[in-house]
Every structure is written in C-alpha cells, then in structure tokens.
Design an enzyme around this catalytic site. Structure first.
Site, PDB file in Angstrom:
ATOM      1  N   GLU A  38       0.501  -1.532  -0.099  1.00 30.33           N
ATOM      2  CA  GLU A  38      -0.260  -0.651   0.173  1.00 30.33           C
ATOM      3  C   GLU A  38       0.541   1.280  -0.266  1.00 30.33           C
ATOM      4  O   GLU A  38       2.136   1.336   0.564  1.00 30.33           O
ATOM      5  CB  GLU A  38      -0.373   0.095   1.043  1.00 30.33           C
ATOM      6  CG  GLU A  38      -1.924  -0.991   1.344  1.00 30.33           C
ATOM      7  CD  GLU A  38      -2.178  -0.890   2.658  1.00 30.33           C
ATOM      8  OE1 GLU A  38      -3.021  -0.441   3.198  1.00 30.33           O
ATOM      9  OE2 GLU A  38      -2.945  -2.689   3.027  1.00 30.33           O
ATOM     10  N   GLU A  41     -10.141   6.513   2.959  1.00 30.87           N
ATOM     11  CA  GLU A  41     -10.204   5.209   4.096  1.00 30.87           C
ATOM     12  C   GLU A  41     -10.060   6.615   5.254  1.00 30.87           C
ATOM     13  O   GLU A  41      -9.297   7.644   5.589  1.00 30.87           O
ATOM     14  CB  GLU A  41      -9.377   4.372   4.464  1.00 30.87           C
ATOM     15  CG  GLU A  41      -9.147   3.534   5.709  1.00 30.87           C
ATOM     16  CD  GLU A  41      -8.635   2.719   6.072  1.00 30.87           C
ATOM     17  OE1 GLU A  41      -8.604   2.122   6.507  1.00 30.87           O
ATOM     18  OE2 GLU A  41      -7.858   2.297   5.450  1.00 30.87           O
TER      19      GLU A  41
END
Length: 425
Positions: free
Chosen positions: A227, A339
C-alpha cells in the site's frame, strides 16, 4: 462470481503493529526504546532537523532495518529494477507534457519534487532517510496496537457498529470510498492523487488516500497487501501534517508488516524520499490544486520484488519472499481511494474528514480525486482501468464517490466528505 456485498469485505487499510523491530528486541518498553535508538544512531551517517520537527537519520543503506527481517538475512540489495512494465515511461512523459502544456490557471501543480526536510539538506550517497520515532512511538506500543487494530467492516453490519470495545479501549470503525478491479493476474498499478489536509477529530483517528495491491483471502490470516499514499494520523506521527506513507502485511494485518520503516521488510533505496515525511504545499478548496507525482507499484518480473516509484524516482521495494498468500507471484485485486477511522468519541459519527472534507459531487477544485488509473496486465503492460470499474462508499451520507473520465485524466473518480452532518449518523 463476486457479489456486491463481498466488495465490502475488500475495503480495508492498515493497522499499527509492534513499533519494536524483532532484531531490536523487546524485553521491556524502556530496554526496547534504548536498543532501537542505539542501533539507529550506530547506522547513521548524518542527521537533519526538518522544519516540521522531524529528525531525519541518514542511515547506511546496507544497515537499514529491512535486512533484520529473518526472511531477508541473505538478501542482496537490488539497487534498481531489472524490469519495468511497458508503458510506464510513456505515462510519466505524458504526465510531464500535460503539466507543461495545460492552461496555467487550470492545471494542477506537482508537489513531490521536494519534502520539507530538503530545505535543511540531503542525505549522502549510499544512505537512506529514516524518520526518528518519537519517545511515545517507542514506549506506547500496547496502546497503538489497540488503536489501529482493524474491524471487519461490511455494509450490512454498519448500523450495528456504534462503538466496539476491546478491553477498555475503543476499536475504530473503518469507512471507505474506493474503486476496485478484480482480475486473475495484476502485476502493478499507477495512480495520481491530489493532496489535502483533512481535519481529523480524534487523535486516534486517521484520514487516508491510497492505493492497494491485494492477494489472498479476506477471511483468516491469509491476505497479502502492499500500500502507498498520503495520510493524516495524529496518533502515529504526533502531528496533523499530511504525510507520504507505505504499508504491507502478509497475514491480513494480524502480526506482520507495518507502516513506513517501523519494522524490517521494505528495502529503501532512495536517499531523497523520506517515508512518513510531510508533503507540502497542499490543495485548497476552490483554489489551486496540488498533486503528488504519480505513484506506481509493479512486480519486477526477474526478481519478483514489488517496486515503488514516485514520479521518476525509484523509492524501493517489497521483496517477494515477504509474502505467502499470492503476492509472491501476482495480485488479484487493485484498489484506490479514501479511508477514515471512526472512534465515535462523542457518542456519534466522527467529523473526521475524508479527502478535501467535501462530497465527491462538488467536483474539480473542491473534492479530492484519484485519476489516470492504470494496472499492469498479463502482457506486462500498463493499461487503463476500464471505465466500468467497481466503486462504492461504505457510508455515502458521510463520504461519497463519483467516477469521471476525460481525455486529460483518463479513468478517475472524486471521493470524500465531511463526516458528521445532519444526514450522517
């Protein structure tokens, strides 16, 4: 066939794990702190104090934490990729050309040529910059582990997640606005994010914009991810700055992996890029938009390692041998988007913002976006993500997502929102 409900199982990000690296030992917090800093100082050739308060250690590249990982004890450092997917250099050239030729009042600016610490100097050749952890980072391991442990979040269970407790500590609910492709063989991805500084209500919450490459199962400890993106995480970095970060796991965030270089694993090769470093300037609502340079991750088809590049700079790689649930070969899912974590600190939904803090429907100049989405297919070429990619927001009255596509941007979407509002409960 994957159902729409199953998409929500795929919506996740990282959790904070042990701050103390295995090789540094952790018999007690105070001993671990002393040993960690001793070893960091021994490997340091220069220190640089950044205007944002960070202390940057320029560490001998051969003595970086990556090589303390037991799976990397005999690893030979790879200084540069041995293979690059077809089309990556063309994408970078196109990006630079568009910046130069676009209308000067409308085009975004690129912001990742420098980080704040660069104003005080650069690391020498053959070293890599590592941010010195704060004392509380090193001493407060138990608290951070609890704070960032991830709950499985599903659309159907959202109404029942008012406030979860683990012992006496609140466990955050994670909420998302993401795009996704599922494919049998994905060997990389490419994306361009504009950068913002969203407000975070509670210090233990976070707001992120990132990409994910994923392989394995969402059930049990059988999931690999790599990520990268930007984040605002007060509890992790001890400020509210927007910072570039990376993450990885090989067991669905149970015990493995970590953020930036807080544990062995990721091999850093760039002396110019500080993982966890503050990025600036940032986009303004209704004003100038600032983009990070393109973020690309791809699998080296000779070594199997997963390389990270920002703009034209190779930052480093996740060695293939770290992974055991598929990423040692390929990814099966690519995701991009936003997020946040929601601690329900005031007995209601958080007011932590995602993206710009404004809904995706407000569009260009007002909402956060991720654009020019690409992935590496089985021919080892970067190709555009189809316009019919899957997308969803886990709580659309709080945070939303709106796809768009132009000749300039390719496959793209706006995302974000303010969090708590009269419709967001």
């Amino acid at each position: 066939m994957r159902t729409e409900a199953m998409l929500w199982v795929c919506l996740f990000s990282y959790v904070t794990i042990t701050i103390f690296c295995t090789a540094y030992g952790e018999p007690t917090p105070s001993v671990a702190r002393t040993e960690y800093l001793r070893r960091l100082n021994e490997a340091t050739l220069r220190t640089i104090e950044s205007p944002d308060g960070d202390v940057v250690h320029c560490v001998d590249r051969a003595k970086q934490p990556a090589f303390d990982h037991p799976l990397l004890s005999d690893h030979v450092l790879q200084e540069s990729p041995t293979s690059i997917p077809e089309g990556l250099e063309d994408l970078n050239a196109k990006y630079l050309s568009m910046l130069e030729n676009s209308n000067s009042t409308a085009r975004p600016s690129t912001i990742f040529g420098t980080q704040l610490w660069h104003s005080q100097g650069r690391c020498p050749e053959d070293t890599v910059p590592i941010r010195r952890p704060s004392d509380s980072d090193l001493l407060d391991r138990q608290h951070q582990t609890r704070s960032y442990r991830r709950l499985n979040y599903t659309a159907s269970s959202k109404r029942n997640l008012s406030r979860k407790l683990m012992g006496n500590f609140a466990v955050p609910v994670h909420e998302y606005a993401v795009g996704q492709i599922d494919h049998t063989s994905i060997y990389g991805t490419y994306a361009i994010f504009n950068a913002w500084n969203p407000k975070v209500q509670d210090p233990e919450e976070m707001s992120i914009a990132q990409l994910w490459l994923i392989s394995g199962s969402f059930y049990g400890p059988y999931l690999d991810t790599v990520e990268a993106g930007w984040t605002v995480e007060p509890d992790a970095y001890k400020d509210y700055n927007t910072r570039f970060f990376i993450y990885w796991t090989n067991d669905n965030y149970k015990t493995s992996g970590c953020r930036d270089l807080h544990c062995p694993g990721f091999v850093h090769v760039s002396r110019d890029m500080l993982l966890g470093g503050t990025i600036s300037p940032l986009s303004k609502y209704g004003g100038q938009q600032f983009e990070m340079q393109p973020v690309a991750v791809w699998k080296d088809n000779v070594t199997g390692n997963w390389w990270l590049r920002v703009g034209s700079t190779n930052i480093g790689y996740w060695p293939a041998r770290l992974f055991k649930n598929g990423l040692q070969n390929k990814a099966s899912i690519a995701q991009w988007g936003g997020e946040i974590t929601n601690m329900f600190a005031k007995g209601r939904h958080t007011s932590t913002q995602m993206g710009s803090g404004h809904f995706s429907t407000e569009g260009g100049g007002n909402a956060a976006y991720v654009r020019s989405l690409q992935y590496v297919d089985s021919t080892y070429s970067f190709v555009s993500v189809p316009k019919n990619f899957r997308f969803a927001a886990s709580n659309p009255t709080c945070y939303s997502i709106t796809p768009y596509s132009t000749t300039y941007s390719g496959t793209s979407f706006f995302f974000g929102g303010p969090g708590y509002n009269p419709q967001c409960h």
